[in-house]
Design a protein around this motif. Structure first.
Motif, PDB file in Angstrom:
ATOM      1  N   SER A 213       0.855  -1.186   0.000  1.00  0.00           N
ATOM      2  CA  SER A 213       0.000   0.000   0.000  1.00  0.00           C
ATOM      3  C   SER A 213       0.891   1.236   0.000  1.00  0.00           C
ATOM      4  O   SER A 213       2.113   1.145  -0.079  1.00  0.00           O
ATOM      5  CB  SER A 213      -0.931  -0.009   1.218  1.00  0.00           C
ATOM      6  OG  SER A 213      -1.851   1.069   1.160  1.00  0.00           O
ATOM      7  N   THR A 214       0.267   2.386   0.075  1.00  0.00           N
ATOM      8  CA  THR A 214       1.010   3.640   0.175  1.00  0.00           C
ATOM      9  C   THR A 214       1.353   3.910   1.639  1.00  0.00           C
ATOM     10  O   THR A 214       0.986   3.142   2.534  1.00  0.00           O
ATOM     11  CB  THR A 214       0.177   4.796  -0.391  1.00  0.00           C
ATOM     12  OG1 THR A 214      -1.080   4.860   0.313  1.00  0.00           O
ATOM     13  CG2 THR A 214      -0.096   4.600  -1.870  1.00  0.00           C
ATOM     14  N   HIS A 216       0.952   5.508   5.199  1.00  0.00           N
ATOM     15  CA  HIS A 216      -0.209   5.977   5.967  1.00  0.00           C
ATOM     16  C   HIS A 216       0.171   6.560   7.331  1.00  0.00           C
ATOM     17  O   HIS A 216      -0.544   7.420   7.847  1.00  0.00           O
ATOM     18  CB  HIS A 216      -1.195   4.825   6.184  1.00  0.00           C
ATOM     19  CG  HIS A 216      -1.747   4.260   4.917  1.00  0.00           C
ATOM     20  ND1 HIS A 216      -2.707   4.895   4.171  1.00  0.00           N
ATOM     21  CD2 HIS A 216      -1.465   3.113   4.244  1.00  0.00           C
ATOM     22  CE1 HIS A 216      -2.998   4.175   3.096  1.00  0.00           C
ATOM     23  NE2 HIS A 216      -2.261   3.079   3.126  1.00  0.00           N
ATOM     24  N   PHE A 231      -2.044   8.805  12.196  1.00  0.00           N
ATOM     25  CA  PHE A 231      -2.103   8.485  10.777  1.00  0.00           C
ATOM     26  C   PHE A 231      -2.377   9.743   9.950  1.00  0.00           C
ATOM     27  O   PHE A 231      -3.019  10.688  10.424  1.00  0.00           O
ATOM     28  CB  PHE A 231      -3.188   7.449  10.505  1.00  0.00           C
ATOM     29  CG  PHE A 231      -2.797   6.034  10.843  1.00  0.00           C
ATOM     30  CD1 PHE A 231      -2.744   5.053   9.867  1.00  0.00           C
ATOM     31  CD2 PHE A 231      -2.468   5.678  12.145  1.00  0.00           C
ATOM     32  CE1 PHE A 231      -2.381   3.750  10.167  1.00  0.00           C
ATOM     33  CE2 PHE A 231      -2.098   4.378  12.464  1.00  0.00           C
ATOM     34  CZ  PHE A 231      -2.053   3.413  11.465  1.00  0.00           C
ATOM     35  N   ASP A 233      -4.304   9.836   7.344  1.00  0.00           N
ATOM     36  CA  ASP A 233      -5.726   9.813   6.994  1.00  0.00           C
ATOM     37  C   ASP A 233      -6.268   8.428   7.325  1.00  0.00           C
ATOM     38  O   ASP A 233      -5.562   7.598   7.910  1.00  0.00           O
ATOM     39  CB  ASP A 233      -5.935  10.128   5.509  1.00  0.00           C
ATOM     40  CG  ASP A 233      -4.991   9.325   4.614  1.00  0.00           C
ATOM     41  OD1 ASP A 233      -4.861   8.098   4.816  1.00  0.00           O
ATOM     42  OD2 ASP A 233      -4.367   9.920   3.720  1.00  0.00           O
ATOM     43  N   ASP A 234      -7.506   8.180   6.934  1.00  0.00           N
ATOM     44  CA  ASP A 234      -8.141   6.888   7.224  1.00  0.00           C
ATOM     45  C   ASP A 234      -8.261   6.028   5.961  1.00  0.00           C
ATOM     46  O   ASP A 234      -9.109   5.127   5.893  1.00  0.00           O
ATOM     47  CB  ASP A 234      -9.522   7.099   7.851  1.00  0.00           C
ATOM     48  CG  ASP A 234      -9.773   6.126   9.010  1.00  0.00           C
ATOM     49  OD1 ASP A 234      -8.840   5.388   9.375  1.00  0.00           O
ATOM     50  OD2 ASP A 234     -10.895   6.123   9.544  1.00  0.00           O
ATOM     51  N   ASP A 235      -7.414   6.287   4.966  1.00  0.00           N
ATOM     52  CA  ASP A 235      -7.489   5.537   3.707  1.00  0.00           C
ATOM     53  C   ASP A 235      -7.170   4.060   3.904  1.00  0.00           C
ATOM     54  O   ASP A 235      -7.726   3.200   3.212  1.00  0.00           O
ATOM     55  CB  ASP A 235      -6.525   6.136   2.678  1.00  0.00           C
ATOM     56  CG  ASP A 235      -6.989   7.495   2.179  1.00  0.00           C
ATOM     57  OD1 ASP A 235      -8.125   7.879   2.499  1.00  0.00           O
ATOM     58  OD2 ASP A 235      -6.206   8.179   1.487  1.00  0.00           O
ATOM     59  N   LEU A 236      -6.257   3.756   4.821  1.00  0.00           N
ATOM     60  CA  LEU A 236      -5.922   2.350   5.050  1.00  0.00           C
ATOM     61  C   LEU A 236      -7.134   1.591   5.587  1.00  0.00           C
ATOM     62  O   LEU A 236      -7.363   0.431   5.211  1.00  0.00           O
ATOM     63  CB  LEU A 236      -4.747   2.235   6.019  1.00  0.00           C
ATOM     64  CG  LEU A 236      -4.279   0.813   6.335  1.00  0.00           C
ATOM     65  CD1 LEU A 236      -3.893   0.065   5.059  1.00  0.00           C
ATOM     66  CD2 LEU A 236      -3.107   0.834   7.312  1.00  0.00           C
ATOM     67  N   SER A 269       1.468  -0.957  10.019  1.00  0.00           N
ATOM     68  CA  SER A 269       0.435   0.074  10.056  1.00  0.00           C
ATOM     69  C   SER A 269      -0.905  -0.505  10.512  1.00  0.00           C
ATOM     70  O   SER A 269      -1.598   0.091  11.344  1.00  0.00           O
ATOM     71  CB  SER A 269       0.293   0.718   8.674  1.00  0.00           C
ATOM     72  OG  SER A 269       1.497   1.352   8.280  1.00  0.00           O
TER      73      SER A 269
END
Length: 811
Positions: A213-214, A216, A231, A233-236, A269
């Motif tokens: 993933s990217t 985070h 973090f 953001d909450d994209d994960l 993460s």
């Protein structure tokens, strides 16, 4: 939805359709001679595509094959093809029918690739048309309206000859408005791999299943004991939630025999999220995260999925090896970052997944290599590099695809993934037709590869790092069909890397000039590695003073690894912002340990002590610090008898500590003094504090005045005593002369007072009424007030404002 033509109640029977077409031919026969006299029609007219503009070469009707099952049929199967046709023209099409065309078996992999490139282009007269019984008909196709179809054909009706890859064309024929003959108006080609019997040798195929993933997580953590992570953001959470990209990758991968290739940063993460996390919402604000349960559930499922499976761990945060090789090797410490990322990889995977991963493999972006990339990739301990066949190209002497492994010198093995198989699932596969074509092309390429030569080979499939959900679904469908086929068998990456290399396979790594320019433009620049090195230097200088280094070294070390991630490719703005945030937060922490500013100081005497206060606003204590106080003019003011003095200092978390330095003045005047913190290895820490010390040498004059006054008092008292003694003697001898003696005494007293006044003695002697002795400029050292910056050696944190103007110091 239109079914096959022989389905009752749907469309005319084949016999009626034959009669209708024959009648049309007989009616049109008389016109044939006249037509022969007319000018030849244009290409567009010949195909019935006039007025369709940019779609002229693809027909006026779009044909979509949305599913083909089974993907690799066996004897006794029935092949079912479903899809849709859409009239892209402006006029309706009548008497439309979907037919199947089966071409001759393709003999080469390049022929498969060429067919796929022209999958929807006319003309479509390649191959024989199947019986009308396996077709679908539509009375009319209105412009812009999609009509669905399903055609099922028993395999034995396909009349497949030998095993091989057969091109299967799905064509739409009909009559455009105002025309009286049928024309092919659209086509979609796909592939039908046919290998009914198991060959003598099956291709050993390794499929990499990447979980990457990217970035985070930030470098920031909470000040609590658990160090709650923060973090970006909450994209994960979105990715691992049901239906998310990583959720689907996990669900699909656990059903396949694949090699899991995992970025340990992803595991770290999600594991941090499972323990509680916060989200950065502003420069100084965060909010609690709410997906701990989702993170725990995803990790539990992943642990089950990889149990007993082969796992390869990338270096932590998947560093960009090509960027490092091309732009970072000349920056001090860059290779050390790669080593640190590699060292922590295995530990992270073992801790989170409870499996022991292989760390012998390095994977440059898109498998593109040159000598510098290979050198960097193996510098941290890996001895195998996952390359790709479009980078490590074969010569014309080899007519088949060789095994993946081949030695490239220096004890390094290149594991060369097949280009066509590895790139089969790129692009937008959200449309069912694109996904189906990708699956069939992948299987066709695999079968064509297996038929090249009758020898055992090991082939590797290395897809793009971050598969989308649609790409993952298509790839999983293809891999599932491949692993159930007769021509392939699954194999792990470790075994593929250890396989016997083909002696004819190329072993020459391409030069640096051959590295693709499109990839080079997306690399991290040299400036990025310089910023990373500067951050690391500051971290190294900071950690030596900490009593609990792990609270800072671990989160910042991993954040620096993330700054080198390959996931920043194509996102330069985000990469710059992330590096800046790490530097800024580190500067904030180091600034919590500092010297409190001091105002100018007065020194009234030849010697005194000057206090300097160190403030520690960190949660943990600091140690191994040295405080140095230096005089810029030691001729005028000395510190402990020389130009500077040093004292070690330790400060508990959330406290201040003051250190006092002994000074001595040689002459009057003003001197600048500098206070500076140093680490024990001599590196300056933080900003210095500079203040002026004003020396006022007044003590000798005051003592002279006091001494003179005492002497006059003694003399006056002695004279008064003498006079009174003589007066008493006279009174005893001459009682009658008492009054005269009194007058004489008064005169003597007046004389003594006049003498004292002329000598400068204060009017009021000690003990009489009048102003206090302090106003004369004399201060007892015992009565000196403390400086505003003085404090106990270790005090609770206090205001960092400088001390008051005109600060006086102890003598």
């Amino acid at each position: 939805m239109a079914e096959a033509a022989d389905t009752p109640g749907m469309t005319p029977s084949p016999a009626r359709r034959w009669l209708r077409r024959t009648g049309a031919l007989l009616v049109g026969a008389p016109l044939l001679a006249g037509l022969l006299q007319l000018p030849a029609p244009s290409a567009a007219q010949a195909t019935g595509r006039e007025g369709v503009g940019e779609t002229a070469d693809k027909g006026s009707v779009a044909v979509s094959v949305d599913s083909l099952t089974p993907s690799a049929p066996a004897e006794g199967d029935t092949v079912t093809i479903s899809g849709s046709v859409t009239n892209r023209g402006t006029k309706k099409v009548t008497d439309a029918h979907v037919n199947l065309r089966l071409g001759s078996a393709l003999s080469t992999r390049s022929a498969v690739a060429d067919t796929a490139r022209h999958a929807d282009e006319l003309p479509a007269y390649d191959g024989r048309e199947l019986d009308d019984a396996y077709s679908a008909e539509f009375a009319e196709l209105s412009p812009g309206v999609a009509e669905h179809f399903t055609i099922s054909v028993p395999v034995d009706k396909l009349n497949l000859d030998d095993e091989g890859v057969y091109p299967l064309g799905v064509t739409l024929s009909g009559r455009p408005s105002a025309q009286s003959w049928d024309q092919t108006l659209g086509v979609q080609r796909t592939f039908l791999p046919w290998q009914p019997d198991e060959p003598d040798t099956r291709t050993r195929t390794t499929v990499l299943w990447p979980l990457v993933s990217t970035v985070h997580m930030t470098a920031e953590t909470g000040s609590n004991e658990e160090q709650t992570p923060i973090f970006l953001d909450d994209d994960l959470a979105t990715e691992i939630s049901p239906g998310g990209r990583l959720d689907q990758l996990l669900s699909l991968g656990k059903e396949l025999d694949v090699t899991w290739v995992i970025d340990p940063d992803l595991l770290a993460s999600v594991d941090a999220m499972a323990g509680g996390y916060r989200l950065r919402t502003g420069e100084d604000t965060t909010t609690p995260g709410s997906h701990q349960a989702v993170a725990k559930e995803w990790l539990a499922r992943l642990q089950q999925a990889v149990a007993g499976k082969e796992v390869v761990a990338l270096p932590f945060a998947d560093p960009d090896l090509a960027s490092l090789a091309h732009n970072g090797t000349n920056v001090t410490g860059s290779l050390s970052q790669l080593k640190a990322a590699t060292d922590v990889a295995a530990t992270t995977v073992q801790t989170v997944l409870h499996v022991t991963p292989s760390t012998d493999f390095a994977w440059p972006v898109q498998g593109a290599v040159d000598p510098s990339i290979v050198k960097v990739a193996t510098s941290a301990g890996a001895d195998k590099v996952i390359a790709r066949s479009d980078s490590l190209k074969e010569t014309d002497e080899l007519s088949y695809t060789p095994s993946a492994a081949r030695p490239i010198g220096g004890g390094t093995t290149a594991v060369v993934a097949d280009y066509r198989l590895s790139t089969a699932f790129e692009g937008d596969l959200t449309r069912a037709s694109a996904s189906t074509l990708a699956v069939q092309q992948f299987l066709a390429q695999s079968l064509a590869l297996g038929q090249q030569v009758n020898k055992q080979r090991s082939i590797v499939v290395a897809p793009q790092r971050m598969l989308t959900a649609a790409q993952a679904r298509a790839m999983a469908e293809a891999v599932s069909a491949l692993q159930g086929s007769t021509w392939s068998q699954a194999q792990g990456l470790v075994a593929a890397g250890a396989a016997k290399p083909d002696p004819k396979a190329t072993r020459r790594v391409p030069s640096g000039s051959s590295y693709p320019s499109a990839l080079r433009k997306r690399e991290l620049p040299r400036a990025a590695f310089q910023e990373i090195a500067a951050t690391q230097d500051k971290l190294d200088n900071f950690k030596v003073i900490l009593t609990d280094q792990s609270r800072v070294v671990t989160p910042f070390g991993r954040a620096i690894n993330r700054e080198m991630s390959a996931s920043w490719r194509g996102r330069p703005t985000e990469a710059v912002g992330y590096r800046a945030s790490v530097r800024s937060y580190l500067a904030t922490l180091t600034g919590q340990v500092r010297l409190i500013d001091k105002s100018d100081t007065k020194l009234s005497g030849r010697s005194a002590t000057i206090p300097v206060t160190v403030q520690n606003n960190l949660v943990q204590g600091v140690d191994h610090l040295v405080l140095r106080l230096s005089s810029t003019n030691p001729t005028r003011l000395e510190i402990a008898g020389k130009d500077y003095d040093e004292q070690p200092i330790a400060v508990a978390g959330g406290h201040n500590a003051s250190v006092k330095f002994t000074t001595s003045a040689n002459t009057n005047g003003q001197t600048t003094v500098v206070a500076q913190l140093y680490t024990q290895d001599g590196q300056p820490y933080g900003a210095p504090v500079t203040f002026d010390v004003k020396v006022t040498e007044i003590t000798a004059t005051v003592m002279l005045v006091i001494g003179g006054g005492v002497l006059l008092l003694v003399l006056a008292g002695f004279r008064m005593y003498s006079q009174r003694k003589r007066a008493a003697a006279r009174e005893a001898a001459e009682p009658d002369e008492t009054d005269e003696a009194g007058e004489a005494d008064g005169a003597a007293e007046d004389g003594a007072e006049a003498a004292a006044e002329n000598s400068g003695e204060p009017e009021n002697p000690a003990g009489s009424d009048g102003p206090p002795a302090e106003e004369s400029g004399v201060r007892s050292g015992a009565d000196e007030p403390e400086q505003p910056s003085d404090g106990t050696p270790d005090t609770a944190t206090e205001s960092a404002d400088p001390s008051g103007t005109g600060e006086r110091v102890d003598r």
